[in-house]
Design a protein around this motif. Structure first.
Motif, short mmCIF file in Angstrom:
data_model
loop_
_atom_site.label_atom_id
_atom_site.label_comp_id
_atom_site.label_asym_id
_atom_site.label_seq_id
_atom_site.Cartn_x
_atom_site.Cartn_y
_atom_site.Cartn_z
N ALA A 15 -6.71 4.61 3.74
CA ALA A 15 -6.83 3.95 5.04
C ALA A 15 -7.44 4.89 6.08
N GLY A 16 -6.90 6.11 6.17
CA GLY A 16 -7.35 7.04 7.21
C GLY A 16 -8.76 7.54 6.98
N MET A 17 -9.09 7.87 5.71
CA MET A 17 -10.43 8.40 5.44
C MET A 17 -11.49 7.33 5.69
N LYS A 35 -2.33 16.46 6.13
CA LYS A 35 -1.38 17.58 6.04
C LYS A 35 -1.61 18.46 4.81
N HIS A 36 -2.26 17.93 3.79
CA HIS A 36 -2.49 18.73 2.59
C HIS A 36 -3.88 19.38 2.60
N GLU A 37 -4.01 20.34 1.70
CA GLU A 37 -5.28 21.07 1.56
C GLU A 37 -6.35 20.22 0.88
N ALA A 163 -2.17 6.47 9.96
CA ALA A 163 -2.54 6.13 8.58
C ALA A 163 -1.87 7.14 7.67
N ASP A 164 -0.66 7.55 8.05
CA ASP A 164 0.02 8.64 7.35
C ASP A 164 1.03 8.11 6.33
N GLY A 165 0.76 6.92 5.81
CA GLY A 165 1.49 6.45 4.63
C GLY A 165 2.91 5.97 4.90
N ARG A 166 3.63 5.79 3.77
CA ARG A 166 4.94 5.10 3.79
C ARG A 166 6.00 5.80 4.61
N SER A 168 5.47 7.39 7.37
CA SER A 168 4.74 7.70 8.61
C SER A 168 5.59 8.33 9.72
N ALA A 169 5.23 9.58 10.06
CA ALA A 169 5.88 10.24 11.18
C ALA A 169 5.38 9.65 12.49
N VAL A 170 4.13 9.16 12.48
CA VAL A 170 3.52 8.69 13.72
C VAL A 170 4.11 7.34 14.14
N VAL A 268 9.38 11.67 -9.77
CA VAL A 268 10.10 10.43 -9.47
C VAL A 268 9.50 9.85 -8.18
N LEU A 269 8.95 8.65 -8.27
CA LEU A 269 8.29 8.02 -7.11
C LEU A 269 9.21 6.96 -6.53
N ASP A 270 9.53 7.17 -5.26
CA ASP A 270 10.44 6.29 -4.54
C ASP A 270 9.63 5.07 -4.07
N ALA A 286 -1.20 1.18 13.78
CA ALA A 286 -0.83 1.58 12.41
C ALA A 286 -1.60 0.74 11.41
N ILE A 287 -2.10 1.38 10.34
CA ILE A 287 -2.80 0.66 9.28
C ILE A 287 -2.34 1.18 7.91
N GLY A 288 -2.69 0.45 6.86
CA GLY A 288 -2.34 0.87 5.50
C GLY A 288 -0.83 0.91 5.31
N ASP A 289 -0.38 1.80 4.42
CA ASP A 289 1.05 1.87 4.11
C ASP A 289 1.89 2.21 5.34
N SER A 295 4.56 -2.13 -2.77
CA SER A 295 5.08 -1.80 -4.10
C SER A 295 3.88 -1.58 -5.03
N PRO A 296 4.08 -0.86 -6.14
CA PRO A 296 2.95 -0.71 -7.07
C PRO A 296 2.56 -2.00 -7.81
N ILE A 297 3.38 -3.05 -7.68
CA ILE A 297 3.10 -4.29 -8.42
C ILE A 297 1.71 -4.82 -8.08
N GLY A 298 0.88 -4.99 -9.07
CA GLY A 298 -0.48 -5.51 -8.86
C GLY A 298 -1.46 -4.41 -8.48
N GLY A 299 -0.95 -3.20 -8.18
CA GLY A 299 -1.85 -2.10 -7.82
C GLY A 299 -2.78 -2.45 -6.69
N VAL A 300 -2.24 -3.07 -5.62
CA VAL A 300 -3.11 -3.58 -4.56
C VAL A 300 -3.06 -2.75 -3.28
N GLY A 301 -2.22 -1.70 -3.25
CA GLY A 301 -1.99 -0.97 -2.00
C GLY A 301 -3.25 -0.31 -1.46
C1 FAD Z 1 4.67 4.19 -7.73
C2 FAD Z 1 3.49 3.61 -6.99
C3 FAD Z 1 2.34 3.27 -7.70
C4 FAD Z 1 1.24 2.73 -7.04
N1 FAD Z 1 0.13 2.38 -7.75
C5 FAD Z 1 -0.93 1.87 -7.10
C6 FAD Z 1 -2.13 1.55 -7.81
O1 FAD Z 1 -2.26 1.77 -9.01
N2 FAD Z 1 -3.13 0.99 -7.10
C7 FAD Z 1 -3.05 0.74 -5.76
O2 FAD Z 1 -3.99 0.19 -5.15
N3 FAD Z 1 -1.94 1.09 -5.07
C8 FAD Z 1 -0.89 1.64 -5.70
N4 FAD Z 1 0.22 1.97 -5.00
C9 FAD Z 1 0.23 1.82 -3.54
C10 FAD Z 1 -0.75 2.84 -2.91
O3 FAD Z 1 -0.46 4.16 -3.37
C11 FAD Z 1 -0.68 2.80 -1.38
O4 FAD Z 1 -0.54 1.47 -0.94
C12 FAD Z 1 -1.97 3.38 -0.76
O5 FAD Z 1 -2.16 4.71 -1.20
C13 FAD Z 1 -1.87 3.34 0.77
O6 FAD Z 1 -2.93 4.08 1.35
P1 FAD Z 1 -2.72 4.76 2.77
O7 FAD Z 1 -3.99 5.49 3.09
O8 FAD Z 1 -2.22 3.77 3.73
O9 FAD Z 1 -1.52 5.80 2.57
P2 FAD Z 1 -1.42 7.05 1.60
O10 FAD Z 1 -2.24 6.88 0.39
O11 FAD Z 1 0.03 7.31 1.43
O12 FAD Z 1 -2.06 8.23 2.44
C14 FAD Z 1 -1.39 8.82 3.53
C15 FAD Z 1 -1.99 10.21 3.74
O13 FAD Z 1 -1.40 10.77 4.91
C16 FAD Z 1 -1.01 12.10 4.65
N5 FAD Z 1 0.10 12.38 5.56
C17 FAD Z 1 1.37 11.94 5.48
N6 FAD Z 1 2.10 12.34 6.53
C18 FAD Z 1 1.24 13.07 7.31
C19 FAD Z 1 1.40 13.75 8.55
N7 FAD Z 1 2.58 13.75 9.20
N8 FAD Z 1 0.34 14.39 9.07
C20 FAD Z 1 -0.86 14.39 8.42
N9 FAD Z 1 -1.06 13.76 7.22
C21 FAD Z 1 -0.02 13.10 6.70
C22 FAD Z 1 -0.65 12.11 3.18
O14 FAD Z 1 -0.75 13.43 2.65
C23 FAD Z 1 -1.69 11.16 2.61
O15 FAD Z 1 -2.88 11.84 2.26
C24 FAD Z 1 1.31 2.52 -5.63
C25 FAD Z 1 2.46 2.89 -4.92
C26 FAD Z 1 3.55 3.42 -5.60
C27 FAD Z 1 4.78 3.78 -4.83
#
Ligand code: FAD
Length: 429
Positions: A15-17, A35-37, A163-166, A168-170, A268-270, A286-289, A295-301
């Motif tokens: 989402a963020g990139m 946050k990562h390298e 766009a910092d994922g599930r 999200s601190a923001v 272990v993935l929560d 806020a966008i993305g996760d 959920s990983p169901i359907g691999g649509v995230g």
């Molecule tokens: C077990 C599992 C399996 C999955 N399998 C699939 C699949 O096969 N296909 C699919 O489409 N989806 C799958 N998903 C879902 C998918 O991973 C997410 O929906 C998708 O990656 C969301 O993208 P995003 O950019 O919103 O967030 P993310 O991919 O989570 O990216 C967030 C980024 O923000 C960075 N970040 C986090 N906190 C901070 C911070 N405080 N400051 C700076 N950077 C930060 C992280 O390092 C990361 O790079 C799966 C999910 C799970 C839990």
């Protein structure tokens, strides 16, 4: 280093990139803080669907994407209690792509980062963790980042994108209210070696309540083993003996490979399933996760995250670049993306509740009854939708479309501000 941008993006996932790339392409000065390298760490999903490949084509990245290591999948088959059938058929999708593709997500993110860096307004700050937001009155006006030296400083922007994922601190710092649906599963994530005699396509195996997905990667299988929420610890205790035994029972052809697994090999993935009630506040979106953990169901995230980024850029790139009013527009993103998100999550919850939970309970009961030599657990009836697809394979086109294209797919409407120059002109730190 600059401290003021048009837009500050927290998180360099899909989402963020993509949001950063699209905004920079439209002439917006944007910084992405990751946050990562690199993009190699952590678990990352691998599926790229037809709707995302169409977006990459619109960006002129289709050929570069096709050169990444990948495997195409035309049909998703499930081996269920010994019965093998197609649950999603992608061969009849409209548009250029009649398949989905497995691509290591780090390769996709590297591709986006390289392309984004060719736009002068783009900056990627790696090893920069966003730890808070900055406010002026009620408005979010930027973020506080911790740089690689551990020093904190402010990055200001007219808009901050979470766009910092599930986790999200923001969104937390911005006070966006969350609705948590809960998820009954976690996933164990590990690699097993490939053999010359193996099939080369992704496999979904379900039997006696156990479920695993195997994704082919260069030289190994990426295995995802679904367990009840919190159920990882007993499987990993005692050198992962229970995991090896149960995995070998589910996939006898992998039993000897699984025999070498140790707890250190397993992540272990929560799994979470949630959605913000409000996706924006003045100065914050806020966008993305970060807006809706999938959920990983359907691999649509990944694909939903990509669609959010496209919709956000379509809505906000021009006012961001030209100094227009943003806050009035921000709620429109939620209006546009709520339906596809809520529908997808509703289906995922059905699969959790009606397919996975009863089967995981069945597996638990089977484990209990074999320990006490009691009667075997009864087979769980398949939900109607799965039974229908099994009886009438043509119906597998419907899930194929829902997964491959999704609801209300987005297309890029913002034109690039300039003809892209040669070589790098943005920056990556
Ligand atoms: C077990 C599992 C399996 C999955 N399998 C699939 C699949 O096969 N296909 C699919 O489409 N989806 C799958 N998903 C879902 C998918 O991973 C997410 O929906 C998708 O990656 C969301 O993208 P995003 O950019 O919103 O967030 P993310 O991919 O989570 O990216 C967030 C980024 O923000 C960075 N970040 C986090 N906190 C901070 C911070 N405080 N400051 C700076 N950077 C930060 C992280 O390092 C990361 O790079 C799966 C999910 C799970 C839990």
């Amino acid at each position: 280093m600059m401290n003021y941008y048009d837009c500050v993006v927290a998180g360099g996932g899909p989402a963020g990139m993509l949001a950063g790339l699209l905004l920079a392409r439209a002439g917006v000065r944007v910084v992405v803080c990751e946050k990562h390298e690199d993009f190699l760490r952590d678990f990352r999903g691998d599926t790229v669907h037809a709707s995302t490949m169409a977006v990459l084509d619109e960006l002129g990245l289709g050929e570069a994407f096709a050169r990444l290591p990948h495997r195409d999948l035309e049909q998703l088959r499930i081996a269920l209690d010994g019965d093998d059938f197609t649950v999603a058929d992608f061969r009849h999708l409209p548009g250029r792509y009649q398949h989905i593709t497995f691509v290591p997500q780090w390769d996709l993110l590297d591709l986006l980062a390289e392309h984004a860096a060719t736009y002068p307004g783009f900056t990627l700050l790696r090893r920069h963790e966003v730890v808070d937001v900055v406010r002026s009155g009620d408005r979010v006006t930027g973020v506080v980042v911790r740089d690689p030296d551990g020093t904190t400083r402010q990055l200001r922007g007219r808009l901050t994108i979470a766009a910092d994922g599930r986790g999200s601190a923001v969104r937390r710092a911005g006070g966006l209210p969350l609705r948590d649906f809960g998820a009954p599963i976690d996933v164990l994530w590990f690699r097993l070696p490939t053999r010359r005699t193996d099939a080369t396509t992704a496999t979904l195996r379900m039997s006696a309540g156990e479920l695993s997905v195997l994704i082919p990667r260069e030289g190994y299988w990426q295995c995802a083993f679904v367990v009840p929420k919190g159920g990882a610890a007993p499987l990993l205790a005692d050198g992962a003996t229970a995991l090896r035994r149960r995995y070998g029972r589910l996939l006898p052809d992998f039993a000897d490979r699984a025999d070498r697994l140790s707890p250190q090999d397993v992540s272990v993935l929560d799994v979470r399933l949630d959605r913000l009630r409000r996706w924006s506040a003045p100065g914050l979106l806020a966008i993305g996760d970060a807006a809706h953990a999938m959920s990983p169901i359907g691999g649509v995230g990944i694909n939903l995250a990509v669609q959010d980024a496209v919709a956000a850029a379509n809505l906000l790139a021009v006012p961001l670049r030209d100094g227009g009013d943003l806050d009035r527009l921000l709620p429109r993103l939620q209006l546009r993306r709520w339906l596809p998100t809520a529908l997808t999550q509703a289906v995922q919850r059905q699969v959790h509740d009606r397919v996975l939970t009863p089967r995981l309970l069945q597996a638990k009961a089977a484990a209990g009854s074999s320990a006490s030599a009691g009667p075997p657990a009864e087979a769980v009836k398949l939900p109607l939708a799965l039974r229908a697809v099994r009886r009438a394979p043509i119906l597998a086109r419907l899930p194929g479309r829902a997964v491959g294209i999704g609801v209300l797919p987005e297309h890029i409407h913002v034109p690039p501000e300039r003809v892209q120059g040669l070589g790098r002109s943005g920056s990556s730190v």
